[in-house]
Design an enzyme around this catalytic site. Structure first.
Site, short mmCIF file in Angstrom:
data_model
loop_
_atom_site.label_atom_id
_atom_site.label_comp_id
_atom_site.label_asym_id
_atom_site.label_seq_id
_atom_site.Cartn_x
_atom_site.Cartn_y
_atom_site.Cartn_z
CD GLU A 191 -33.23 12.68 -24.05
OE1 GLU A 191 -34.40 12.97 -24.36
OE2 GLU A 191 -32.41 13.50 -23.64
CD GLU A 236 -30.41 9.43 -28.83
OE1 GLU A 236 -31.26 9.96 -28.09
OE2 GLU A 236 -30.12 9.88 -29.96
CB CYS A 285 -37.24 18.28 -24.21
SG CYS A 285 -36.82 16.63 -23.73
CB SER A 309 -31.25 13.24 -27.40
OG SER A 309 -32.31 12.36 -27.67
CE LYS A 323 -41.91 21.91 -26.49
NZ LYS A 323 -41.19 20.72 -26.95
CD GLU A 356 -40.65 20.71 -30.73
OE1 GLU A 356 -39.57 20.28 -30.33
OE2 GLU A 356 -41.69 20.63 -30.06
CD GLU A 363 -36.90 19.26 -39.26
OE1 GLU A 363 -37.51 20.09 -39.98
OE2 GLU A 363 -36.25 19.57 -38.28
CB CYS A 399 -41.30 23.68 -19.27
SG CYS A 399 -40.20 22.72 -20.31
#
Lengths: 667, 165
Positions: A277, A280, A297, A317, A356, A359, A364, A501
């Site tokens: 990251e 990037e 994230c 990102s 999560k 996710e 993907e 988190c």
């Protein structure tokens, strides 16, 4: 400033906005269902009633404190009213406590015990409403809802979404998503904060404990566990250990006892995220392209952006989250080291987060129908499993994590705090930009508990404007400010949950969320201090991972394994508005009127198209609908002719569409 | 459930005018819903989603308001809307047996309010203000006083005949 008399004690008050806060300051635990200091005051449950001399019974949560008030919190009348309220709530509530996910953490159960409700004079509700299990993260049981509205307010006020609201009236009133749809069909981002504030079992984390045991018992599977940063400072709470104390070693021991093969640290993958990251970011920053860069994230934030801010998706990102980087590295490379196929390796994540779970199920992150992360358990579920296995957690000896992915730097560990990602990236960016070693690794400006914080990081002359946001309502405000040009940033960190988190909805349920979060936050910063290394770029395991497999940060291989892309996403499954539905019409046209296209003027396109089709006499040849989001928001306004998707449609394209209709009709 | 109620050609255009008239603010919600209810006899889900978008409200909130008020209906209503008064005066004079007689006659089961052929909707109302005529029913705003379960048969016969049944 003033003074009140509460149950005979003199109590000073200052900034407290209601009597309830003053009573609690006097160390009297007045019961509530619907009061959260971070949310607006609702006053629905009436459990916090007090008797005020000269005024009778009042709800303390929305009565402001006044100098000289004489307040009693425990009288015969109050006790009777509270017991009555509990009895009435229970009359309408599923009473199968033993089988409830929230047994033991349920406020209703707790208060019924505290007030000695031993008998309910009313029968049970005869109608059982179906459970909503459509969401990958949350299970909604309307039979257990007590209509306190906590979930409605947390979703609206903290997350700025409003998935749930009250519907119907009187005895039929219920809390539900729009049109009585299921959570999985609407714009829920799976953050789970509704379940964290729910006082009963009406909204709970979807438990996947059975699947975890099945995998552990399955000898043909090598079970690999990753533990997220915020989990280590929360598990101890459930076993009477000090809040915020890291129990990573004990968790490892417990998991090994339970039969897990390898235990690794998600903080290792967080280090990897930092490297990718930062690279990037520096590239975008120097090219002034897709700035600000948003972190990616937090899966609730990513889904939020896909639904509401498709125009910013290029600014996210492209890095996968640490959870997904870990899964990808394990299944792609580590399985090979072990001499196994990816199907033989079973990756379980322990996360503080309910999103999560969603996710890990994103397509993907599947390779040949096999997910990078097979199962996501929340901290709550891990605690249940430890208890089920009969492990005396508090007295466990710590065990070291397995190598190679058990090694992390402090930068990876602080990912669990709001501001942690930014700080970790700055620790790396500083050395890349200045080509000097960073001596003081603590960026104090980044740290804090406020919902929005911003500051300028000075990397020896290179100024980077950073914003840190937690709570999606705050994110929405910030995005609007960026859009209108009121605010400019280079790097924006967004976490959906308050505090980051550590305040995730997968963490143990507690009545005192704010203080717990602060202690967990401190715990992670202590861990960073305790560790030998504080910068991701120092992680030797990372160096060998790049040498063996990934070549270098940002390489083609790294992009394949560690990056992803995003797409706009529909908010609600609603049928299209039928404008004209002639039978046997050969052509089907949809004009998108979802929010993004609506704001770009798609309604005028629709009107003009309707008029032109009518004028040219094709009215009877076209089935025309106004659709709600074709998930192509960046290219709006969108018109779909049969299966041809046309983007950026302006008035000048309308004759083209009519022409297309003409050719289709003639065919 | 059939959602194909007659939505006319320029429904979005019409709705935009209605919204423009009342302003694109949350406070315009109830007047806008009233106009949609008046025009379509119910609130189609897709129009509610559109209204939520236009007024910058969450669809759940719009649904909450739409289900709170008895004046709004989320299901398409029948051609004949039969309202049975169940105010105190009508209630003591036997409005419920009449309500049941109507439901039985038009074959409404399982708590449904509208017949499958879309001809009849049956509902109760609190008071029609015609207590002297109790028990009272209205059919599309025509008032029938002092009705009996037997009279219901005659009334429905006439309507069905009119519909060629």
């Amino acid at each position: 400033m003033g003074q009140m008399i509460i149950d005979g004690q003199k109590v000073e008050f200052d900034k407290e906005t209601n009597i309830l806060e003053v009573v609690r300051k006097a160390r009297i635990d007045l019961p509530t269902f619907c009061y959260y200091s971070e949310l607006s005051v609702y006053g629905a449950c009436r459990m916090c009633i007090v008797e005020i001399e000269g005024r009778g019974i009042q709800a303390s949560c929305h009565t402001p404190p006044e100098d000289g008030l004489v307040v009693r919190t425990n009288t015969a009348k109050l006790r009777k009213v509270r017991k009555n309220i509990l009895e009435l709530l229970l009359a309408n509530h599923d009473r199968e406590c033993t089988m409830c996910e929230r047994s033991g953490t349920c406020k209703l159960q707790d208060l019924a015990q505290r007030y000695g409700v031993r008998q309910i004079r009313f029968g049970e509700r005869d109608v059982k409403l179906p459970l909503d299990v459509s969401s990958p993260s949350i299970v909604r049981d309307p039979n257990k809802c007590i209509l306190c509205g906590d979930c409605v307010r947390v979703c609206k006020e903290i997350q700025g979404i409003g998935v749930l609201d009250f519907a119907h009236r009187g005895a039929k009133m219920m809390v539900t998503p729009a049109f009585n749809k299921q959570l999985g069909e609407v714009d829920c981002v799976n953050c789970g904060q509704c379940s964290a504030v729910c006082p009963t079992g009406a909204l709970v984390v979807k438990s996947q404990i059975d699947q975890a045991w099945d995998a552990i018992y399955d000898d043909s599977k090598t079970v690999i566990v990753q533990i997220a940063p915020a989990v280590r400072v929360a598990v101890g709470e459930a076993f009477g250990l000090p809040v915020g104390q890291s129990t990573l070693g004990q968790i490892t021991t417990a998991l090994k006892q339970m039969g897990v093969d390898k235990v690794f640290d998600t903080s290792f993958a967080a280090d990897l995220t930092v490297i990718e990251e930062t690279r990037e970011f520096i590239q975008r920053f120097s090219e002034k392209k897709n700035i600000p860069q948003f972190t990616s994230c937090c899966p609730a934030w990513v889904k939020f952006a896909e639904q509401y801010y498709p125009e910013f998706l290029d600014n996210l990102s492209s890095c996968r989250s640490p959870q997904q980087m870990f899964g990808s590295v394990v299944k792609r490379y580590y399985a090979q080291d072990l001499g196994l196929d990816r199907e033989q390796v079973y990756v379980i994540s322990i996360m503080p987060c309910t999103a999560k779970k969603f996710e890990a199920g994103r397509e993907e992150f599947f390779v040949a129908n096999n997910p990078d992360v097979d199962l996501v358990l929340t901290t709550q579920e891990l605690i249940s499993m430890i208890k089920e296995a009969g492990i005396d957690f508090a007295s466990l000896e710590p065990t070291a994590l397995d190598m190679p992915f058990g090694f992390a730097t402090g930068a990876g560990v602080i990912f669990g705090n709001s501001g942690g990602v930014s700080e970790a990236v700055l620790r790396n960016a500083y050395e890349i930009v200045t080509k000097e070693e960073l001596q003081n690794v603590v960026f104090n400006d980044v740290r804090g508990h406020e919902g929005v914080r911003d500051f300028t990081a000075d990397l020896k002359g290179t100024e980077i404007k950073v914003a840190i946001v937690n709570g999606l309502a705050n994110a929405r405000q910030l995005l609007e400010d960026i859009k209108s040009g009121k605010a400019h940033y280079d790097l924006v960190e967004v976490m959906a949950c308050p505090g980051g988190c550590v305040g995730g909805a997968g963490q143990p349920i507690s009545q005192n969320g704010t203080n717990l979060r602060k202690e967990r936050t401190k715990g992670l910063y202590r861990e960073d201090q305790r560790l030998q290394m504080h910068k991701s770029q120092q992680n030797p395991m990372l160096t060998s991972l790049y040498e063996q497999w990934l070549t270098e940060p940002g390489s083609e291989e790294a992009h394949q394994a560690l990056h992803t892309e995003y797409g706009s996403r529909r908010r609600i499954d609603t049928e299209a508005i039928k404008i004209n539905q002639p039978e046997n019409a050969p052509v089907d046209i949809q004009v998108c009127v979802g929010t993004s296209c609506y704001l770009k003027g798609s309604v005028k396109i629709l009107k003009t198209l309707t008029d032109m089709l009518q004028k040219d006499g094709y009215e009877e040849d076209v089935k025309l609908r106004a659709a709600f989001c074709c998930q192509q928001c960046a290219g709006g306004p969108v018109v779909i002719v049969d299966d041809k998707v046309m983007g950026n449609v302006g008035f000048e394209q309308i004759p083209e569409i009519v022409q297309l209709v003409k050719s289709k009709v003639e065919k | 459930m059939s959602r194909t109620a007659e939505v006319d050609l320029n429904v979005v255009d019409w709705l935009n005018n209605v919204i423009a008239e009342h302003g694109s603010t949350p406070s315009a919600l109830i007047p806008v819903l009233q106009e949609v209810q008046k025009k379509h006899n119910y609130l189609p889900e897709e129009l509610l989603t559109y209204i939520a978008t236009a007024l910058n409200l969450s669809p759940a909130t719009v649904y909450g308001v739409a289900t709170f008020y008895a004046q709004f209906s989320l299901d398409p209503k029948g051609k004949y809307i039969i309202k049975v008064c169940d105010g105190t005066a009508c209630h003591v004079r036997g409005s419920l047996p009449i309500y049941e007689a109507i439901r039985k006659r038009v074959k409404l089961v399982d708590g449904k309010a509208t017949t499958d052929d879309g001809l009849f909707s049956v509902e109760t109302v609190s008071c029609l203000g015609a207590c002297g005529l109790a028990p009272v029913i209205t059919i599309n705003d025509q008032v029938y006083g002092q009705v009996t379960p037997e009279a219901i048969d005659l009334i429905i016969d006439v309507l069905e005949k009119r519909e060629g049944m």
